[in-house]
Design a protein around this motif. Structure first.
Motif, PDB file in Angstrom:
ATOM      1  N   ARG B  23      -7.587   9.225  22.296  1.00  0.00           N
ATOM      2  CA  ARG B  23      -7.640   9.944  21.033  1.00  0.00           C
ATOM      3  C   ARG B  23      -9.072  10.403  20.792  1.00  0.00           C
ATOM      4  NH1 ARG B  23      -3.256   9.648  21.925  1.00  0.00           N
ATOM      5  NH2 ARG B  23      -1.482   8.715  20.843  1.00  0.00           N
ATOM      6  N   GLY B  24      -9.236  11.707  20.630  1.00  0.00           N
ATOM      7  CA  GLY B  24     -10.537  12.243  20.223  1.00  0.00           C
ATOM      8  C   GLY B  24     -11.669  11.937  21.196  1.00  0.00           C
ATOM      9  N   SER B  26     -14.635  12.498  23.467  1.00  0.00           N
ATOM     10  CA  SER B  26     -15.664  13.512  23.684  1.00  0.00           C
ATOM     11  C   SER B  26     -16.767  12.920  24.531  1.00  0.00           C
ATOM     12  CB  SER B  26     -16.256  13.998  22.361  1.00  0.00           C
ATOM     13  OG  SER B  26     -15.266  14.584  21.570  1.00  0.00           O
ATOM     14  N   GLN B  34     -22.252  19.474  25.748  1.00  0.00           N
ATOM     15  CA  GLN B  34     -20.926  18.882  25.585  1.00  0.00           C
ATOM     16  C   GLN B  34     -20.114  19.099  26.847  1.00  0.00           C
ATOM     17  OE1 GLN B  34     -19.970  18.372  21.907  1.00  0.00           O
ATOM     18  NE2 GLN B  34     -18.226  17.094  22.469  1.00  0.00           N
ATOM     19  N   ARG B  37     -14.462  17.821  24.869  1.00  0.00           N
ATOM     20  CA  ARG B  37     -14.386  17.755  23.412  1.00  0.00           C
ATOM     21  C   ARG B  37     -12.981  17.411  22.961  1.00  0.00           C
ATOM     22  NH1 ARG B  37     -17.812  21.714  21.599  1.00  0.00           N
ATOM     23  NH2 ARG B  37     -16.399  23.299  22.415  1.00  0.00           N
ATOM     24  N   ASP B  38     -12.904  16.335  22.211  1.00  0.00           N
ATOM     25  CA  ASP B  38     -11.701  16.037  21.434  1.00  0.00           C
ATOM     26  C   ASP B  38     -10.417  15.993  22.262  1.00  0.00           C
ATOM     27  OD1 ASP B  38     -10.759  17.176  18.131  1.00  0.00           O
ATOM     28  OD2 ASP B  38     -11.413  15.230  18.903  1.00  0.00           O
ATOM     29  N   ASP B  40      -6.969  14.468  23.493  1.00  0.00           N
ATOM     30  CA  ASP B  40      -5.892  13.550  23.121  1.00  0.00           C
ATOM     31  C   ASP B  40      -4.873  13.527  24.237  1.00  0.00           C
ATOM     32  OD1 ASP B  40      -5.822  14.598  19.632  1.00  0.00           O
ATOM     33  OD2 ASP B  40      -7.006  13.070  20.660  1.00  0.00           O
ATOM     34  N   SER B  79     -17.664   9.196  23.309  1.00  0.00           N
ATOM     35  CA  SER B  79     -17.214   8.801  21.966  1.00  0.00           C
ATOM     36  C   SER B  79     -15.726   9.054  21.862  1.00  0.00           C
ATOM     37  CB  SER B  79     -17.974   9.591  20.897  1.00  0.00           C
ATOM     38  OG  SER B  79     -17.680  10.958  21.008  1.00  0.00           O
ATOM     39  N   GLY B  80     -15.093   8.375  20.934  1.00  0.00           N
ATOM     40  CA  GLY B  80     -13.644   8.515  20.812  1.00  0.00           C
ATOM     41  C   GLY B  80     -12.986   7.214  21.187  1.00  0.00           C
ATOM     42  N   GLU B 244     -11.811  21.539  26.891  1.00  0.00           N
ATOM     43  CA  GLU B 244     -10.880  21.170  25.829  1.00  0.00           C
ATOM     44  C   GLU B 244      -9.472  21.329  26.340  1.00  0.00           C
ATOM     45  OE1 GLU B 244     -13.252  22.577  21.772  1.00  0.00           O
ATOM     46  OE2 GLU B 244     -11.352  23.507  22.371  1.00  0.00           O
TER      47      GLU B 244
END
Lengths: 297, 248, 283
Positions: B23-24, B26, B34, B37-38, B40, B79-80, B244
């Motif tokens: 989930r989420g 990154s 980056q 990104r994000d 799921d 992160s995430g 993404e």
């Protein structure tokens, strides 16, 4: 019109032949100059334990012992330290730090031997004297001092080459080991180290070669005492006393002294011959083990 | 890209209980660029999830986040949330080595260790498993059978693993990962270095592996994705270089 | 349990690295702490006096510079020839490897052997007495393997497209070498030369018998019976009789100058060598 033999090729081959002649000539020179002592003592030169030049007695065994003793001390100190430190820089340090460390170590390796000798004379000598006080040495000039100084001198060489050997193991190997769930230490010891072994062995051998051939630093701190032949070869007691190595004998005033005397000079060049042969042997063994790619001697 | 494939995309489904849930997620490089990104994702047991996308989209990085192999790459910040059987793997105090032993990974180039075929297969298990000595030969055979390599090497288990062909080496790496009986298999373009016959063999293998493991397959070959995937996640590269998931 | 082993191993290796770092810091520290007070412009431009208890090291610096310049002049042509033979002219790969092994073996030879051989050849055979030229030649021969290996590695790492392009244009072997290969390898030759010079500057043993004197060496005229003073020899002689504190101070200063010279030469070689390290690591 092209000449049959290019000048460049001629010069290159000529220079190479000249260089080969020089190095082989050096060996031949020592062999020829030392003939009188071989005739006089035969193999006794190699096995004799006394060196009294005024009495025309020449035996190099105590010097061989001295060389072996200081080199053994040097390697026992420098090999584990150097390899351990190399594991740290090659496996545990981030890349930028590793390059900085490598540079620093190579600069350390470039310090001239006479400066190490100076450090030995002014700093190490007294420390060893205090350390060995229990055994009442005559001075701080002992085989142990020589060995310790050599350990410091040889450490950067071993560490730098060991680091090269470890980084030579490709990264995917470690990644695969970690992905199986092995800890970092396990992946180092079970995957990286076994594959780096030839390079590590050659690093230690190169260190040995350097220790065997070091003259100036050893000369200054070893006491230059002839005929120190121990009663028991493996005992540690002689380390607390002065001694003589093949190199410290050659670097001394006796060499000047011997220059005019045929037999004495033969003995000195005989020592040089033994040194040449020994180093060449160690070096050739080391070359067998090393892949010799991208290696800086 | 997804329109060309007739496979359901791997959006979070409420029905099945996923083995791995993302989930989420990154990932940033050097604090600035980056990489992902994000993201799921759900990885369901008994299925094959294909991650497809152009080069540089971050497919390999995403895969390595799932077994925390990304920790070994300097300068990457994650992160995430990634959960293995409901427990977050990026929490403090997680035993990362134990996690990696339960998740198997195969790389693009087979990384065969020096030593015999048997040594290689049992390499991980010897260190991480608590298997008694006598159970090892049985585990060895089971792993090699599952990797469809047993018939070819059963009579020469003590030979050097390096003497195998590249296709066999890749299956050996598979057997090595399978020996630990992982619940999830992460495959990073496992056939891109192989010839067509070996590729076919491994693809058949993956379809069978699906029965007992959750498989995440990174591939740049759309045909392979079509042949093997139960669900697909497509990474596209945005203008800032970040990967993404392509929304439906 | 495995966790503890992992930590312990890290600790042990970090300790080893710390010891090495401490040695480096200690040596640098000792040199700077004891030597810096003595250093100053005067130290560099005055000759030594009172048997080393006072004065500077002017003549010794000059002598060392003369020796390493000579060594360079001797080593560069010979090393280039050897490198070309190894990397270009020799066809047989086993012969190439044997030559490389020979170079590594020659590099391992103790420098004192050069000193003894030099004494025989230059003092006795040629009758030169003590001569700066003899010292330069001996040092040049000593660093010859280092230069050769550096140049060989550079030549071998040149991508084949350079040779192919030159051959396609119809250049002869010699033309390819002088117009394409050697210019491209200059960096390797340069860094090898700097490293060799750094080593030559610090060596005592080769010049011990055939070239160096402690005092009485003016600027050499000709090459027979014209010895030089040299920094390493100066330190070597003084170190054997070093109980006078004034002499000790002088010794630290001289050691600082020598290490500074050697370090300076090594550092100059750094950019090229770091780049080579980087390339090797990414390959």
């Amino acid at each position: 019109m092209k000449r049959r033999w290019e000048v460049t090729a001629l010069l290159s081959w000529g220079f190479s032949a000249l260089t080969a002649a020089v190095f082989l000539g050096m060996l031949a020179l020592f062999a020829v100059e030392s003939l009188p002592v071989w005739r006089q003592a035969g193999l006794g030169f190699l096995t004799g334990t006394s060196w009294f030049f005024r009495a025309r007695q020449f035996g190099v065994l105590p010097m061989v012992y001295g060389t072996a003793a200081v080199s053994a001390v040097a390697l026992l100190g420098a090999a584990p330290l150097g390899i351990g430190a190399a594991i740290f820089t090659a496996e545990m340090l981030p890349r930028r730090w590793r390059l900085a460390a490598k540079t620093a170590v190579e600069l350390l390796a470039g310090v001239p031997s006479v400066v190490y000798g100076l450090l030995g004379v002014l700093l190490l000598r007294d420390a060893v004297l205090r350390l060995l006080a229990r055994w009442e040495p005559l001075s701080g000039d002992t085989l142990l001092t020589g060995g310790l100084l050599l350990a410091v001198m040889v450490l950067p060489t071993i560490m730098s080459l060991a680091d090269d050997a470890l980084t030579g193991v490709p990264a995917p190997q470690r990644l695969a080991a970690r992905s199986l769930g092995l800890t970092r230490a396990e992946s180092i010891f079970k995957v990286a180290l076994p594959q780096a072994l030839p390079g590590l062995a050659s690093a230690v051998l190169l260190g040995l070669g350097r220790a065997l051939g070091e003259t100036i630093a050893v000369f200054l701190v070893i006491g230059r005492q002839d005929n120190q032949w121990p009663e028991h070869l493996l005992s540690l007691r002689p380390l607390a006393g002065a001694g003589q190595t093949l190199t410290s004998k050659l670097g001394g005033s006796e060499t000047f002294l011997a220059f005019g005397d045929r037999l004495h000079w033969a003995a000195i060049t005989g020592v040089a011959l033994v040194l040449y042969g020994g180093i060449a042997l160690v070096s050739l063994i080391g070359a067998r083990l090393s892949p010799l790619g991208g290696r800086r001697a | 890209m997804l329109d060309a494939l007739r496979i359901p995309e791997a959006r979070p489904r409420s029905s099945a209980a996923p083995v791995l849930a993302v989930r989420g997620l990154s990932v940033t490089a050097g604090g600035r660029r980056q990489v992902l990104r994000d993201i799921d994702l759900d990885i369901a047991p008994g299925s094959v999830l294909c991650i497809i996308g152009p080069s540089g989209a971050g497919k390999t990085t995403l895969l390595r986040c799932l077994n925390r192999l990304v920790d070994l790459v300097p300068d990457l910040t994650v992160s995430g949330d990634v959960r293995f059987h409901g427990a977050p793997i990026y929490a403090r105090g997680v035993d990362v080595d134990a996690l990696r032993a339960r998740i198997g990974m195969i790389f693009q180039q087979p990384a065969v260790f020096p030593g015999s075929i048997a040594d290689n297969v049992l390499f991980g298990v010897r260190h991480t498993g608590r298997l008694p000595r006598r159970a090892l030969p049985e585990r060895l055979e089971r792993a090699l059978r599952e990797a469809a390599l047993w018939s070819e090497v059963a009579h020469r288990l003590d030979e050097r693993a390096a003497s195998l062909s590249v296709g066999q080496q890749q299956r050996l790496c598979l057997a090595r990962a399978l020996a630990g009986e992982p619940e999830v298999l992460l495959l990073d373009e496992p056939t891109s270095a192989l010839d067509p016959q070996s590729t076919e063999a491994i693809e058949e293998l993956i379809l069978r592996l699906r029965e007992r493991h959750a498989v995440v397959l990174v591939t740049h070959n759309l045909g392979q994705a079509e042949r093997l995937a139960d669900s697909v996640a497509c990474l596209t590269v945005r203008s800032d270089g970040a990967g993404e998931l392509e929304p439906r | 349990m495995r966790r503890w082993t992992d930590r312990a191993v890290w600790l042990a290796c970090a300790l080893c690295a710390a010891v090495v770092a401490a040695l480096l810091a200690g040596i640098a520290g000792a040199l700077l702490w004891r030597g810096l007070p003595v250093l100053g412009l005067g130290f560099l431009i005055h000759p030594s006096s009172e048997a080393g208890a006072a004065g500077g090291v002017r003549d010794e610096i000059a002598g060392t510079l003369l020796l390493i310049a000579t060594a360079l002049a001797v080593a560069v042509p010979l090393a280039t020839g050897i490198a070309l033979v190894q990397a270009e002219y020799l066809r047989n790969p086993r012969a190439r490897r044997r030559l490389l092994v020979a170079l590594y073996t020659a590099n391992a030879l103790p420098s004192i052997l050069f000193g003894i051989a030099g004494m025989i050849v230059f003092s006795r055979f040629f009758g030169w007495g003590k001569s700066w030229l003899a010292g330069g030649v001996l040092l040049g021969l000593m660093i010859l393997p280092t230069l050769s290996v550096a140049l060989i590695e550079r030549l071998r790492s040149l991508p084949p497209r350079y040779r192919e392009a030159a051959a396609a244009l119809g250049l002869s072997r010699a033309q390819t070498i002088w117009s394409v290969l050697l210019p491209q390898s200059l960096g390797g030759l340069l860094s090898g030369a700097l490293l060799g010079l750094a080593r030559a500057a610090g060596e005592t043993a080769p010049i011990l018998f055939a070239a160096a004197v402690f005092s009485g060496a003016g600027f050499p005229a000709g090459f027979r019976d014209s010895p030089v003073a040299a920094l390493p020899y100066h330190i070597f002689v003084l170190a054997q009789d070093s109980f006078d504190p004034a002499v000790q101070a002088h010794l630290w200063g001289a050691a600082c100058v020598l290490v500074g010279l050697v370090l300076g030469l090594s550092l100059l070689a750094l950019p090229t060598r770091l780049r080579a390290h980087e390339e090797a690591w990414h390959a």
